[in-house]
Design a protein around this motif. Structure first.
Motif, PDB file in Angstrom:
ATOM      1  N   GLY A 233       0.826  -1.201   0.000  1.00 31.82           N
ATOM      2  CA  GLY A 233       0.000   0.000   0.000  1.00 31.82           C
ATOM      3  C   GLY A 233       0.858   1.248   0.000  1.00 31.82           C
ATOM      4  N   ILE A 234       0.214   2.386   0.236  1.00 30.47           N
ATOM      5  CA  ILE A 234       0.937   3.661   0.324  1.00 30.47           C
ATOM      6  C   ILE A 234       0.647   4.293   1.683  1.00 30.47           C
ATOM      7  CG2 ILE A 234       0.935   4.081  -2.156  1.00 30.47           C
ATOM      8  CD1 ILE A 234      -1.403   5.970  -1.784  1.00 30.47           C
ATOM      9  N   PRO A 235       1.599   5.017   2.248  1.00 25.73           N
ATOM     10  CA  PRO A 235       1.399   5.621   3.568  1.00 25.73           C
ATOM     11  C   PRO A 235       0.354   6.733   3.514  1.00 25.73           C
ATOM     12  CG  PRO A 235       3.467   6.366   2.610  1.00 25.73           C
ATOM     13  CD  PRO A 235       2.944   5.283   1.703  1.00 25.73           C
ATOM     14  N   SER A 236      -0.364   6.932   4.601  1.00 22.54           N
ATOM     15  CA  SER A 236      -1.407   7.964   4.654  1.00 22.54           C
ATOM     16  C   SER A 236      -0.860   9.236   5.284  1.00 22.54           C
ATOM     17  CB  SER A 236      -2.614   7.448   5.450  1.00 22.54           C
ATOM     18  OG  SER A 236      -2.192   7.029   6.739  1.00 22.54           O
ATOM     19  N   GLY A 237       0.171   9.783   4.711  1.00 24.92           N
ATOM     20  CA  GLY A 237       0.767  11.014   5.221  1.00 24.92           C
ATOM     21  C   GLY A 237       2.112  11.253   4.563  1.00 24.92           C
ATOM     22  N   LEU A 238       2.598  12.472   4.683  1.00 21.75           N
ATOM     23  CA  LEU A 238       3.891  12.815   4.104  1.00 21.75           C
ATOM     24  C   LEU A 238       5.027  12.302   4.981  1.00 21.75           C
ATOM     25  CD1 LEU A 238       3.367  16.490   2.884  1.00 21.75           C
ATOM     26  CD2 LEU A 238       3.699  14.473   1.470  1.00 21.75           C
ATOM     27  N   LEU A 337      -2.406  15.690  -1.543  1.00 16.09           N
ATOM     28  CA  LEU A 337      -2.168  15.512  -0.105  1.00 16.09           C
ATOM     29  C   LEU A 337      -3.427  15.022   0.597  1.00 16.09           C
ATOM     30  CD1 LEU A 337      -0.403  15.816   2.395  1.00 16.09           C
ATOM     31  CD2 LEU A 337      -1.062  18.238   2.490  1.00 16.09           C
ATOM     32  N   VAL A 338      -4.563  15.615   0.251  1.00 13.00           N
ATOM     33  CA  VAL A 338      -5.840  15.198   0.859  1.00 13.00           C
ATOM     34  C   VAL A 338      -6.164  13.753   0.482  1.00 13.00           C
ATOM     35  CG1 VAL A 338      -8.337  15.599   0.836  1.00 13.00           C
ATOM     36  CG2 VAL A 338      -6.765  17.541   0.966  1.00 13.00           C
ATOM     37  N   ILE A 339      -5.891  13.384  -0.752  1.00 12.87           N
ATOM     38  CA  ILE A 339      -6.184  12.022  -1.217  1.00 12.87           C
ATOM     39  C   ILE A 339      -5.388  10.993  -0.414  1.00 12.87           C
ATOM     40  CG2 ILE A 339      -5.902  10.407  -3.141  1.00 12.87           C
ATOM     41  CD1 ILE A 339      -6.621  12.687  -5.030  1.00 12.87           C
ATOM     42  N   ILE A 340      -4.080  11.252  -0.226  1.00 16.12           N
ATOM     43  CA  ILE A 340      -3.295  10.244   0.505  1.00 16.12           C
ATOM     44  C   ILE A 340      -3.581  10.277   2.008  1.00 16.12           C
ATOM     45  CG2 ILE A 340      -1.470  10.324  -1.225  1.00 16.12           C
ATOM     46  CD1 ILE A 340       0.266  11.697   0.929  1.00 16.12           C
ATOM     47  N   LEU A 341      -4.027  11.421   2.534  1.00 12.47           N
ATOM     48  CA  LEU A 341      -4.359  11.485   3.960  1.00 12.47           C
ATOM     49  C   LEU A 341      -5.620  10.693   4.283  1.00 12.47           C
ATOM     50  CD1 LEU A 341      -3.618  15.242   4.872  1.00 12.47           C
ATOM     51  CD2 LEU A 341      -2.317  13.200   5.543  1.00 12.47           C
ATOM     52  N   PHE A 342      -6.595  10.727   3.348  1.00 11.42           N
ATOM     53  CA  PHE A 342      -7.890  10.110   3.646  1.00 11.42           C
ATOM     54  C   PHE A 342      -8.224   8.912   2.761  1.00 11.42           C
ATOM     55  CE2 PHE A 342      -8.196  14.601   4.856  1.00 11.42           C
ATOM     56  CZ  PHE A 342      -8.532  14.473   6.198  1.00 11.42           C
ATOM     57  N   GLY A 343      -7.501   8.749   1.657  1.00 11.91           N
ATOM     58  CA  GLY A 343      -7.865   7.657   0.749  1.00 11.91           C
ATOM     59  C   GLY A 343      -6.756   6.672   0.473  1.00 11.91           C
ATOM     60  N   ALA A 344      -5.651   6.752   1.243  1.00  9.59           N
ATOM     61  CA  ALA A 344      -4.510   5.858   0.996  1.00  9.59           C
ATOM     62  C   ALA A 344      -4.889   4.374   1.023  1.00  9.59           C
ATOM     63  CB  ALA A 344      -3.403   6.142   2.003  1.00  9.59           C
TER      64      ALA A 344
END
Length: 546
Positions: A233-238, A337-344
Protein backbone atom coordinates in the motif's frame (compact mmCIF):
# COMPACT_ATOMS: atom_id res chain seq x y z
CA UNK A 1 15.37 40.40 -6.47
CA UNK A 2 14.88 40.99 -10.21
CA UNK A 3 16.78 37.76 -10.79
CA UNK A 4 14.18 35.78 -8.83
CA UNK A 5 10.62 36.82 -9.58
CA UNK A 6 7.99 34.02 -9.64
CA UNK A 7 4.99 34.40 -11.93
CA UNK A 8 2.73 33.97 -8.90
CA UNK A 9 3.59 37.52 -7.82
CA UNK A 10 2.10 38.90 -11.04
CA UNK A 11 -1.00 36.71 -11.04
CA UNK A 12 -3.25 38.65 -8.69
CA UNK A 13 -3.75 41.75 -10.83
CA UNK A 14 -7.41 41.65 -11.81
CA UNK A 15 -7.87 38.34 -9.97
CA UNK A 16 -11.41 37.66 -8.78
CA UNK A 17 -13.69 34.98 -7.38
CA UNK A 18 -14.58 33.58 -10.80
CA UNK A 19 -10.93 32.99 -11.67
CA UNK A 20 -10.30 31.50 -8.24
CA UNK A 21 -13.17 29.02 -8.73
CA UNK A 22 -11.76 27.97 -12.11
CA UNK A 23 -8.27 27.55 -10.65
CA UNK A 24 -9.60 25.42 -7.77
CA UNK A 25 -11.62 23.17 -10.08
CA UNK A 26 -8.68 22.83 -12.47
CA UNK A 27 -6.33 22.03 -9.60
CA UNK A 28 -8.63 19.33 -8.25
CA UNK A 29 -8.97 17.80 -11.73
CA UNK A 30 -5.23 17.75 -12.31
CA UNK A 31 -4.64 16.35 -8.81
CA UNK A 32 -6.91 13.40 -9.56
CA UNK A 33 -5.18 12.91 -12.91
CA UNK A 34 -1.73 13.08 -11.31
CA UNK A 35 -2.38 10.34 -8.74
CA UNK A 36 -2.22 7.25 -11.00
CA UNK A 37 0.48 8.80 -13.20
CA UNK A 38 2.71 9.68 -10.24
CA UNK A 39 2.45 6.15 -8.85
CA UNK A 40 3.00 4.58 -12.27
CA UNK A 41 6.09 6.68 -12.99
CA UNK A 42 7.60 5.85 -9.60
CA UNK A 43 6.96 2.10 -9.92
CA UNK A 44 8.35 2.04 -13.46
CA UNK A 45 11.45 3.84 -12.16
CA UNK A 46 12.14 1.10 -9.62
CA UNK A 47 10.77 3.08 -6.66
CA UNK A 48 7.80 2.74 -4.33
CA UNK A 49 4.57 4.40 -5.50
CA UNK A 50 4.65 6.97 -2.71
CA UNK A 51 7.89 8.41 -4.10
CA UNK A 52 5.95 9.65 -7.11
CA UNK A 53 3.10 11.01 -4.99
CA UNK A 54 5.44 12.83 -2.60
CA UNK A 55 7.24 14.35 -5.59
CA UNK A 56 3.99 15.55 -7.13
CA UNK A 57 2.94 17.12 -3.83
CA UNK A 58 6.21 18.75 -2.72
CA UNK A 59 8.02 19.44 -5.98
CA UNK A 60 4.78 20.18 -7.84
CA UNK A 61 3.77 22.72 -5.20
CA UNK A 62 7.17 24.43 -5.20
CA UNK A 63 7.26 24.63 -9.00
CA UNK A 64 3.85 26.33 -9.02
CA UNK A 65 4.78 28.76 -6.23
CA UNK A 66 8.22 29.69 -7.59
CA UNK A 67 7.94 28.95 -11.34
CA UNK A 68 8.10 31.19 -14.37
CA UNK A 69 4.93 29.85 -16.01
CA UNK A 70 1.37 30.67 -14.96
CA UNK A 71 -0.10 27.25 -15.67
CA UNK A 72 2.69 24.67 -15.75
CA UNK A 73 2.22 21.60 -13.55
CA UNK A 74 5.37 19.99 -12.16
CA UNK A 75 5.97 16.50 -10.87
CA UNK A 76 7.43 13.13 -11.87
CA UNK A 77 7.54 12.67 -15.64
CA UNK A 78 7.70 9.72 -18.00
CA UNK A 79 10.88 11.05 -19.58
CA UNK A 80 12.75 10.38 -16.32
CA UNK A 81 11.75 6.73 -16.02
CA UNK A 82 14.63 5.28 -18.02
CA UNK A 83 17.26 7.53 -16.39
CA UNK A 84 15.98 7.01 -12.85
CA UNK A 85 15.69 3.26 -13.27
CA UNK A 86 19.28 3.13 -14.52
CA UNK A 87 20.54 5.20 -11.58
CA UNK A 88 18.68 3.04 -9.07
CA UNK A 89 19.98 -0.11 -10.73
CA UNK A 90 23.62 1.02 -10.81
CA UNK A 91 23.94 3.31 -7.79
CA UNK A 92 21.03 2.56 -5.45
CA UNK A 93 18.15 4.67 -4.14
CA UNK A 94 20.30 6.68 -1.70
CA UNK A 95 22.52 7.87 -4.53
CA UNK A 96 19.45 8.64 -6.65
CA UNK A 97 18.33 11.07 -3.95
CA UNK A 98 21.79 12.66 -3.96
CA UNK A 99 21.87 12.86 -7.77
CA UNK A 100 18.41 14.47 -7.75
CA UNK A 101 19.50 17.11 -5.24
CA UNK A 102 22.66 17.79 -7.24
CA UNK A 103 20.62 18.13 -10.44
CA UNK A 104 18.50 20.69 -8.60
CA UNK A 105 21.62 22.71 -7.84
CA UNK A 106 22.65 22.54 -11.50
CA UNK A 107 19.17 23.62 -12.62
CA UNK A 108 19.14 26.55 -10.22
CA UNK A 109 22.57 27.70 -11.42
CA UNK A 110 21.44 27.39 -15.06
CA UNK A 111 18.56 29.73 -14.30
CA UNK A 112 20.67 32.06 -12.15
CA UNK A 113 23.23 32.49 -14.94
CA UNK A 114 20.45 33.09 -17.49
CA UNK A 115 21.05 29.93 -19.50
CA UNK A 116 17.36 29.20 -20.01
CA UNK A 117 17.30 30.58 -23.52
CA UNK A 118 20.18 28.31 -24.57
CA UNK A 119 17.98 25.24 -24.11
CA UNK A 120 15.91 26.49 -27.04
CA UNK A 121 18.92 26.07 -29.29
CA UNK A 122 18.78 22.28 -29.00
CA UNK A 123 17.68 21.11 -32.48
CA UNK A 124 14.22 19.64 -32.95
CA UNK A 125 15.75 16.49 -34.48
CA UNK A 126 17.59 15.80 -31.21
CA UNK A 127 14.47 16.40 -29.09
CA UNK A 128 12.29 14.17 -31.29
CA UNK A 129 14.93 11.45 -31.36
CA UNK A 130 15.38 11.14 -27.61
CA UNK A 131 11.65 11.67 -26.89
CA UNK A 132 10.71 8.78 -29.18
CA UNK A 133 13.57 6.68 -27.82
CA UNK A 134 12.41 7.25 -24.25
CA UNK A 135 8.84 6.37 -25.28
CA UNK A 136 10.06 3.01 -26.66
CA UNK A 137 11.99 2.28 -23.47
CA UNK A 138 9.01 3.18 -21.28
CA UNK A 139 6.83 0.81 -23.29
CA UNK A 140 9.48 -1.92 -23.06
CA UNK A 141 9.76 -1.47 -19.29
CA UNK A 142 6.02 -2.11 -18.90
CA UNK A 143 5.87 -5.37 -20.86
CA UNK A 144 6.56 -7.32 -17.66
CA UNK A 145 3.54 -5.94 -15.77
CA UNK A 146 1.35 -5.72 -18.87
CA UNK A 147 1.65 -9.48 -19.44
CA UNK A 148 2.08 -10.36 -15.77
CA UNK A 149 5.42 -12.05 -16.42
CA UNK A 150 7.26 -13.74 -13.56
CA UNK A 151 10.45 -11.67 -13.53
CA UNK A 152 12.21 -10.84 -10.29
CA UNK A 153 14.05 -7.77 -11.59
CA UNK A 154 14.18 -6.15 -15.00
CA UNK A 155 17.68 -5.20 -16.20
CA UNK A 156 18.28 -1.56 -17.10
CA UNK A 157 20.16 -2.34 -20.34
CA UNK A 158 18.18 -2.77 -23.55
CA UNK A 159 19.52 -6.10 -24.84
CA UNK A 160 19.51 -7.71 -21.39
CA UNK A 161 15.90 -6.56 -20.93
CA UNK A 162 14.90 -8.12 -24.26
CA UNK A 163 16.65 -11.35 -23.30
CA UNK A 164 14.96 -11.40 -19.88
CA UNK A 165 11.50 -10.84 -21.37
CA UNK A 166 12.09 -13.55 -23.96
CA UNK A 167 13.18 -16.02 -21.27
CA UNK A 168 10.01 -15.33 -19.26
CA UNK A 169 7.63 -15.42 -22.23
CA UNK A 170 6.03 -18.66 -21.01
CA UNK A 171 5.01 -17.14 -17.63
CA UNK A 172 2.22 -14.91 -18.96
CA UNK A 173 -0.58 -14.24 -16.44
CA UNK A 174 -3.72 -14.37 -18.58
CA UNK A 175 -5.75 -12.49 -15.95
CA UNK A 176 -3.23 -9.65 -15.80
CA UNK A 177 -3.10 -9.55 -19.60
CA UNK A 178 -6.89 -9.31 -19.87
CA UNK A 179 -6.94 -6.58 -17.23
CA UNK A 180 -4.21 -4.55 -18.92
CA UNK A 181 -5.78 -5.02 -22.37
CA UNK A 182 -9.14 -3.92 -20.99
CA UNK A 183 -7.55 -0.83 -19.41
CA UNK A 184 -5.77 0.04 -22.65
CA UNK A 185 -8.94 -0.37 -24.73
CA UNK A 186 -10.81 1.80 -22.22
CA UNK A 187 -8.13 4.50 -22.43
CA UNK A 188 -8.17 4.53 -26.22
CA UNK A 189 -11.98 4.49 -26.39
CA UNK A 190 -12.31 7.23 -23.79
CA UNK A 191 -9.88 9.43 -25.75
CA UNK A 192 -11.74 8.75 -29.02
CA UNK A 193 -15.27 9.45 -27.69
CA UNK A 194 -14.47 11.93 -24.90
CA UNK A 195 -15.99 14.87 -26.77
CA UNK A 196 -19.36 13.09 -26.94
CA UNK A 197 -19.59 12.19 -23.25
CA UNK A 198 -21.05 15.46 -22.01
CA UNK A 199 -20.19 16.19 -18.37
CA UNK A 200 -18.17 12.96 -18.13
CA UNK A 201 -15.76 14.34 -20.72
CA UNK A 202 -14.08 16.34 -17.94
CA UNK A 203 -12.98 13.11 -16.25
CA UNK A 204 -9.61 11.89 -17.62
CA UNK A 205 -9.41 8.40 -19.06
CA UNK A 206 -6.50 7.48 -16.77
CA UNK A 207 -8.73 8.01 -13.73
CA UNK A 208 -11.56 5.95 -15.25
CA UNK A 209 -9.20 3.11 -16.22
CA UNK A 210 -7.51 3.04 -12.81
CA UNK A 211 -10.80 3.16 -10.89
CA UNK A 212 -12.42 0.49 -13.08
CA UNK A 213 -9.47 -1.90 -12.85
CA UNK A 214 -9.23 -1.37 -9.07
CA UNK A 215 -12.92 -2.11 -8.54
CA UNK A 216 -12.81 -5.24 -10.72
CA UNK A 217 -9.66 -6.49 -8.97
CA UNK A 218 -11.07 -5.89 -5.50
CA UNK A 219 -14.56 -7.29 -6.14
CA UNK A 220 -13.40 -10.46 -7.89
CA UNK A 221 -10.18 -10.84 -5.91
CA UNK A 222 -8.21 -11.33 -9.12
CA UNK A 223 -4.84 -13.11 -8.90
CA UNK A 224 -2.77 -10.17 -10.15
CA UNK A 225 -0.04 -8.04 -8.62
CA UNK A 226 -1.36 -4.90 -6.93
CA UNK A 227 0.17 -1.98 -5.07
CA UNK A 228 -0.84 -3.71 -1.83
CA UNK A 229 0.68 -7.10 -2.69
CA UNK A 230 3.89 -5.60 -4.10
CA UNK A 231 4.47 -2.57 -1.87
CA UNK A 232 2.08 -3.01 1.04
CA UNK A 233 0.00 0.00 0.00
CA UNK A 234 0.94 3.66 0.32
CA UNK A 235 1.40 5.62 3.57
CA UNK A 236 -1.41 7.96 4.65
CA UNK A 237 0.77 11.01 5.22
CA UNK A 238 3.89 12.81 4.10
CA UNK A 239 7.30 11.53 5.18
CA UNK A 240 9.41 13.46 7.64
CA UNK A 241 12.50 15.38 6.60
CA UNK A 242 15.52 13.07 6.37
CA UNK A 243 19.03 14.31 5.69
CA UNK A 244 20.79 12.80 2.67
CA UNK A 245 24.36 11.65 3.47
CA UNK A 246 26.64 13.79 1.31
CA UNK A 247 30.33 13.17 0.72
CA UNK A 248 32.68 13.97 -2.14
CA UNK A 249 33.55 10.29 -2.47
CA UNK A 250 29.90 9.51 -3.21
CA UNK A 251 29.01 12.69 -5.11
CA UNK A 252 31.73 12.28 -7.74
CA UNK A 253 30.15 9.02 -8.94
CA UNK A 254 26.76 10.62 -9.56
CA UNK A 255 27.87 13.88 -11.16
CA UNK A 256 27.25 12.51 -14.66
CA UNK A 257 23.75 11.17 -13.82
CA UNK A 258 22.97 14.47 -12.05
CA UNK A 259 23.96 16.47 -15.13
CA UNK A 260 21.79 14.17 -17.27
CA UNK A 261 18.82 14.70 -14.94
CA UNK A 262 19.38 18.47 -14.98
CA UNK A 263 19.67 18.68 -18.76
CA UNK A 264 16.64 16.48 -19.34
CA UNK A 265 14.65 18.34 -16.69
CA UNK A 266 15.52 21.68 -18.26
CA UNK A 267 14.54 20.51 -21.74
CA UNK A 268 11.28 18.94 -20.60
CA UNK A 269 10.20 21.84 -18.40
CA UNK A 270 10.94 24.57 -20.94
CA UNK A 271 9.43 22.54 -23.79
CA UNK A 272 6.31 22.09 -21.69
CA UNK A 273 6.26 25.81 -20.83
CA UNK A 274 6.50 26.74 -24.52
CA UNK A 275 3.54 24.47 -25.32
CA UNK A 276 1.59 26.10 -22.49
CA UNK A 277 2.47 29.57 -23.84
CA UNK A 278 0.92 28.67 -27.17
CA UNK A 279 -2.30 27.54 -25.50
CA UNK A 280 -2.77 30.53 -23.18
CA UNK A 281 -1.08 33.16 -25.39
CA UNK A 282 1.39 34.14 -22.72
CA UNK A 283 5.18 34.03 -22.37
CA UNK A 284 6.94 32.20 -19.56
CA UNK A 285 10.18 33.25 -17.86
CA UNK A 286 12.56 30.43 -18.75
CA UNK A 287 15.28 31.31 -16.25
CA UNK A 288 12.79 31.68 -13.40
CA UNK A 289 11.31 28.30 -14.35
CA UNK A 290 14.74 26.66 -14.20
CA UNK A 291 15.40 28.15 -10.77
CA UNK A 292 12.03 26.88 -9.54
CA UNK A 293 12.76 23.43 -10.95
CA UNK A 294 16.12 23.58 -9.19
CA UNK A 295 14.62 24.42 -5.79
CA UNK A 296 12.00 21.69 -6.20
CA UNK A 297 14.60 19.05 -7.05
CA UNK A 298 16.83 20.08 -4.16
CA UNK A 299 14.01 19.89 -1.60
CA UNK A 300 12.07 16.87 -2.85
CA UNK A 301 14.77 14.18 -2.22
CA UNK A 302 14.92 15.11 1.46
CA UNK A 303 11.31 13.88 1.69
CA UNK A 304 11.85 10.71 -0.33
CA UNK A 305 10.95 12.26 -3.69
CA UNK A 306 12.25 11.53 -7.19
CA UNK A 307 13.31 13.95 -9.98
CA UNK A 308 10.62 16.39 -11.08
CA UNK A 309 10.04 18.58 -14.11
CA UNK A 310 7.24 20.18 -16.07
CA UNK A 311 4.70 17.64 -17.29
CA UNK A 312 3.02 18.22 -20.63
CA UNK A 313 -0.07 16.01 -20.18
CA UNK A 314 -0.97 17.46 -16.75
CA UNK A 315 -0.21 21.02 -17.87
CA UNK A 316 -2.50 20.69 -20.90
CA UNK A 317 -5.20 19.17 -18.65
CA UNK A 318 -4.76 22.11 -16.29
CA UNK A 319 -5.25 24.62 -19.12
CA UNK A 320 -8.22 22.78 -20.60
CA UNK A 321 -9.81 22.71 -17.14
CA UNK A 322 -9.78 26.50 -16.98
CA UNK A 323 -6.63 27.32 -15.00
CA UNK A 324 -5.18 30.81 -15.37
CA UNK A 325 -2.68 31.20 -12.50
CA UNK A 326 -0.24 29.10 -10.41
CA UNK A 327 -3.00 28.78 -7.80
CA UNK A 328 -4.29 25.78 -9.79
CA UNK A 329 -0.91 24.04 -9.44
CA UNK A 330 -0.92 24.69 -5.69
CA UNK A 331 -4.45 23.26 -5.43
CA UNK A 332 -3.26 20.21 -7.42
CA UNK A 333 -0.65 19.51 -4.73
CA UNK A 334 -3.15 20.04 -1.91
CA UNK A 335 -5.60 17.69 -3.64
CA UNK A 336 -2.98 14.93 -3.77
CA UNK A 337 -2.17 15.51 -0.10
CA UNK A 338 -5.84 15.20 0.86
CA UNK A 339 -6.18 12.02 -1.22
CA UNK A 340 -3.30 10.24 0.51
CA UNK A 341 -4.36 11.49 3.96
CA UNK A 342 -7.89 10.11 3.65
CA UNK A 343 -7.87 7.66 0.75
CA UNK A 344 -4.51 5.86 1.00
CA UNK A 345 -6.06 2.48 1.99
CA UNK A 346 -8.07 2.44 -1.26
CA UNK A 347 -4.88 2.33 -3.30
CA UNK A 348 -3.88 -1.16 -2.19
CA UNK A 349 -6.13 -2.82 -4.79
CA UNK A 350 -4.80 -0.82 -7.77
CA UNK A 351 -3.45 -3.49 -10.17
CA UNK A 352 0.01 -2.96 -11.61
CA UNK A 353 -1.26 -4.29 -14.96
CA UNK A 354 -3.60 -1.31 -15.24
CA UNK A 355 -0.80 1.13 -14.41
CA UNK A 356 1.35 -0.58 -17.06
CA UNK A 357 -1.43 -0.01 -19.62
CA UNK A 358 -1.57 3.66 -18.62
CA UNK A 359 2.19 4.03 -19.07
CA UNK A 360 2.14 2.33 -22.47
CA UNK A 361 -0.68 4.70 -23.46
CA UNK A 362 1.36 7.67 -22.17
CA UNK A 363 4.48 6.44 -23.99
CA UNK A 364 2.61 6.12 -27.28
CA UNK A 365 1.19 9.63 -26.99
CA UNK A 366 4.46 11.26 -25.92
CA UNK A 367 6.24 9.98 -29.02
CA UNK A 368 6.14 11.96 -32.27
CA UNK A 369 5.83 8.96 -34.55
CA UNK A 370 4.48 10.98 -37.47
CA UNK A 371 7.92 12.56 -37.81
CA UNK A 372 9.35 9.09 -38.50
CA UNK A 373 6.67 8.42 -41.10
CA UNK A 374 7.57 11.71 -42.82
CA UNK A 375 11.33 11.18 -42.74
CA UNK A 376 11.61 11.32 -46.54
CA UNK A 377 10.69 14.98 -46.59
CA UNK A 378 13.68 15.92 -44.43
CA UNK A 379 17.28 16.32 -45.52
CA UNK A 380 19.75 13.50 -44.91
CA UNK A 381 21.60 15.26 -42.01
CA UNK A 382 18.28 15.84 -40.21
CA UNK A 383 17.28 12.21 -40.65
CA UNK A 384 20.70 10.98 -39.57
CA UNK A 385 20.61 13.12 -36.41
CA UNK A 386 17.09 12.07 -35.44
CA UNK A 387 17.62 8.35 -36.03
CA UNK A 388 21.05 8.34 -34.36
CA UNK A 389 19.65 9.91 -31.20
CA UNK A 390 16.65 7.56 -31.29
CA UNK A 391 18.66 4.33 -31.55
CA UNK A 392 21.43 5.48 -29.19
CA UNK A 393 18.81 6.39 -26.58
CA UNK A 394 17.34 2.90 -26.80
CA UNK A 395 20.54 0.88 -27.09
CA UNK A 396 23.11 2.83 -25.10
CA UNK A 397 22.31 5.83 -22.98
CA UNK A 398 20.43 9.11 -23.16
CA UNK A 399 23.56 11.10 -22.29
CA UNK A 400 25.51 9.53 -25.15
CA UNK A 401 22.54 10.01 -27.48
CA UNK A 402 22.26 13.73 -26.74
CA UNK A 403 26.02 14.23 -27.04
CA UNK A 404 26.13 12.49 -30.43
CA UNK A 405 22.98 14.27 -31.57
CA UNK A 406 24.35 17.70 -30.65
CA UNK A 407 27.65 16.85 -32.33
CA UNK A 408 25.89 15.83 -35.54
CA UNK A 409 23.69 18.93 -35.41
CA UNK A 410 26.78 21.06 -34.79
CA UNK A 411 28.60 19.58 -37.79
CA UNK A 412 25.51 19.99 -39.97
CA UNK A 413 25.13 23.61 -38.88
CA UNK A 414 28.77 24.39 -39.64
CA UNK A 415 28.50 22.78 -43.07
CA UNK A 416 25.33 24.65 -44.00
CA UNK A 417 26.51 28.03 -42.76
CA UNK A 418 29.88 27.60 -44.44
CA UNK A 419 28.11 26.69 -47.69
CA UNK A 420 26.23 30.00 -47.51
CA UNK A 421 29.50 31.91 -47.28
CA UNK A 422 31.06 32.65 -50.67
CA UNK A 423 33.23 35.05 -52.63
CA UNK A 424 33.22 36.35 -56.17
CA UNK A 425 35.55 38.34 -58.37
CA UNK A 426 34.31 41.87 -59.06
CA UNK A 427 33.36 41.80 -62.74
CA UNK A 428 34.47 44.12 -65.47
CA UNK A 429 30.81 44.73 -66.26
CA UNK A 430 30.40 46.48 -62.90
CA UNK A 431 33.84 48.10 -62.97
CA UNK A 432 35.05 48.50 -66.60
CA UNK A 433 38.25 50.19 -65.43
CA UNK A 434 39.45 46.86 -63.99
CA UNK A 435 39.83 45.39 -67.50
CA UNK A 436 42.88 47.56 -68.20
CA UNK A 437 44.56 46.37 -65.00
CA UNK A 438 43.80 42.64 -65.22
CA UNK A 439 46.50 40.62 -63.47
CA UNK A 440 47.75 43.67 -61.57
CA UNK A 441 44.62 44.50 -59.57
CA UNK A 442 42.01 42.02 -58.27
CA UNK A 443 38.86 42.84 -56.30
CA UNK A 444 36.81 40.23 -54.44
CA UNK A 445 33.39 40.50 -52.83
CA UNK A 446 32.86 38.21 -49.81
CA UNK A 447 29.37 37.24 -48.59
CA UNK A 448 28.03 35.62 -45.41
CA UNK A 449 29.94 34.76 -42.24
CA UNK A 450 33.68 34.16 -42.20
CA UNK A 451 34.28 31.73 -39.35
CA UNK A 452 36.44 28.68 -38.72
CA UNK A 453 34.23 26.61 -41.01
CA UNK A 454 34.57 29.08 -43.88
CA UNK A 455 38.27 29.99 -43.63
CA UNK A 456 38.76 28.18 -46.95
CA UNK A 457 37.36 31.28 -48.67
CA UNK A 458 40.40 33.31 -47.64
CA UNK A 459 42.71 30.41 -48.52
CA UNK A 460 41.26 30.29 -52.05
CA UNK A 461 41.69 34.05 -52.46
CA UNK A 462 45.32 33.60 -51.40
CA UNK A 463 45.76 31.30 -54.41
CA UNK A 464 44.37 33.96 -56.76
CA UNK A 465 46.51 36.92 -55.72
CA UNK A 466 47.26 39.67 -58.30
CA UNK A 467 50.73 41.13 -58.72
CA UNK A 468 50.12 44.65 -57.37
CA UNK A 469 46.89 45.34 -55.41
CA UNK A 470 44.29 43.07 -53.71
CA UNK A 471 40.92 44.61 -52.82
CA UNK A 472 38.59 42.83 -50.38
CA UNK A 473 34.98 44.02 -50.10
CA UNK A 474 33.59 42.94 -46.70
CA UNK A 475 30.38 44.97 -46.91
CA UNK A 476 28.24 41.80 -47.08
CA UNK A 477 30.11 39.99 -44.30
CA UNK A 478 27.93 39.79 -41.18
CA UNK A 479 30.33 38.02 -38.84
CA UNK A 480 34.03 37.27 -38.44
CA UNK A 481 35.41 35.01 -35.72
CA UNK A 482 38.91 34.77 -34.24
CA UNK A 483 40.01 31.98 -36.59
CA UNK A 484 39.00 33.99 -39.65
CA UNK A 485 40.66 37.13 -38.30
CA UNK A 486 43.87 35.14 -37.91
CA UNK A 487 43.46 34.00 -41.52
CA UNK A 488 42.98 37.63 -42.63
CA UNK A 489 46.15 38.60 -40.77
CA UNK A 490 48.00 35.75 -42.48
CA UNK A 491 46.69 36.95 -45.86
CA UNK A 492 47.90 40.47 -45.04
CA UNK A 493 51.33 39.04 -44.17
CA UNK A 494 51.47 37.06 -47.44
CA UNK A 495 50.56 40.20 -49.42
CA UNK A 496 53.25 42.20 -47.61
CA UNK A 497 55.90 39.55 -48.32
CA UNK A 498 54.97 39.48 -52.03
CA UNK A 499 54.85 43.25 -52.35
CA UNK A 500 51.08 43.34 -52.85
CA UNK A 501 49.03 46.14 -51.34
CA UNK A 502 45.92 44.94 -49.43
CA UNK A 503 42.88 47.23 -49.46
CA UNK A 504 39.89 46.46 -47.25
CA UNK A 505 36.45 47.97 -47.94
CA UNK A 506 33.05 48.03 -46.26
CA UNK A 507 34.00 47.06 -42.71
CA UNK A 508 30.99 47.66 -40.44
CA UNK A 509 29.55 46.56 -37.11
CA UNK A 510 30.92 43.24 -35.80
CA UNK A 511 33.55 42.76 -38.56
CA UNK A 512 34.87 46.27 -37.85
CA UNK A 513 35.04 45.58 -34.08
CA UNK A 514 36.84 42.30 -34.79
CA UNK A 515 39.31 44.05 -37.09
CA UNK A 516 40.08 46.54 -34.32
CA UNK A 517 40.46 43.85 -31.65
CA UNK A 518 42.49 41.57 -33.94
CA UNK A 519 44.93 44.34 -34.88
CA UNK A 520 44.19 44.29 -38.63
CA UNK A 521 43.50 48.03 -38.78
CA UNK A 522 46.78 48.76 -36.99
CA UNK A 523 48.72 46.79 -39.62
CA UNK A 524 47.08 48.49 -42.60
CA UNK A 525 47.96 52.02 -43.68
CA UNK A 526 45.23 54.66 -43.62
CA UNK A 527 45.02 54.65 -47.44
CA UNK A 528 44.19 50.92 -47.40
CA UNK A 529 40.79 51.23 -45.71
CA UNK A 530 37.73 52.48 -47.60
CA UNK A 531 33.96 52.58 -46.92
CA UNK A 532 32.92 50.83 -50.14
CA UNK A 533 34.25 48.84 -53.09
CA UNK A 534 34.02 51.70 -55.59
CA UNK A 535 36.43 53.88 -53.60
CA UNK A 536 38.69 50.88 -52.94
CA UNK A 537 38.99 49.99 -56.65
CA UNK A 538 39.61 53.62 -57.57
CA UNK A 539 42.47 53.77 -55.04
CA UNK A 540 43.85 50.42 -56.24
CA UNK A 541 43.95 51.53 -59.88
CA UNK A 542 45.59 54.76 -58.86
CA UNK A 543 48.27 52.87 -56.94
CA UNK A 544 48.88 50.53 -59.89
CA UNK A 545 49.14 53.47 -62.30
CA UNK A 546 51.76 55.02 -60.08
Amino acid sequence: MNLFHPKLLNSFKGYNGALLSKDILAGITVGVVALPLAMAFAIASGLKPEAGIFTAIIAGGLISVLGGSRVQIGGPAGAFIVIVYGIVDHYGIANLLLATAMSGVFLFLMGLFRLGTLIRFIPVAVIIGFTNGIAVLIGLSQVKEFFGLQITKMPAEFFQAIQTLYAAADTVNSTALMLSMGSLVLLISWRAFQKHLGYLSHIPGTVIATASATIVTGVFNLPVATIGSRFGGIPSGLPSFEWIPISWGTAQFVIAPAITLALLGAIESLLCARIADGLIHDRHESNQELMAQGVANVVSPFFGGMPATGTIARTVTNIQSGASTPIAGIVHSITLLVIILFGAPLAKDIPLASLAAILIFVAWNMGEWKKFADLKQFRLPYRLTMLSVFFLTIILDLTVAIQVGLLLAFITFIYRISSLSRYELASAADFPELEQHRGYVAAFRIYGAIFFGAVKILERIENELPSKVLVLDLKNVIYIDVSSMDALLELEEVCKNQGIKLIVCGLAHQPYEMAVRGGLLERLPVDSIYPDLHHGITAAISDNAN
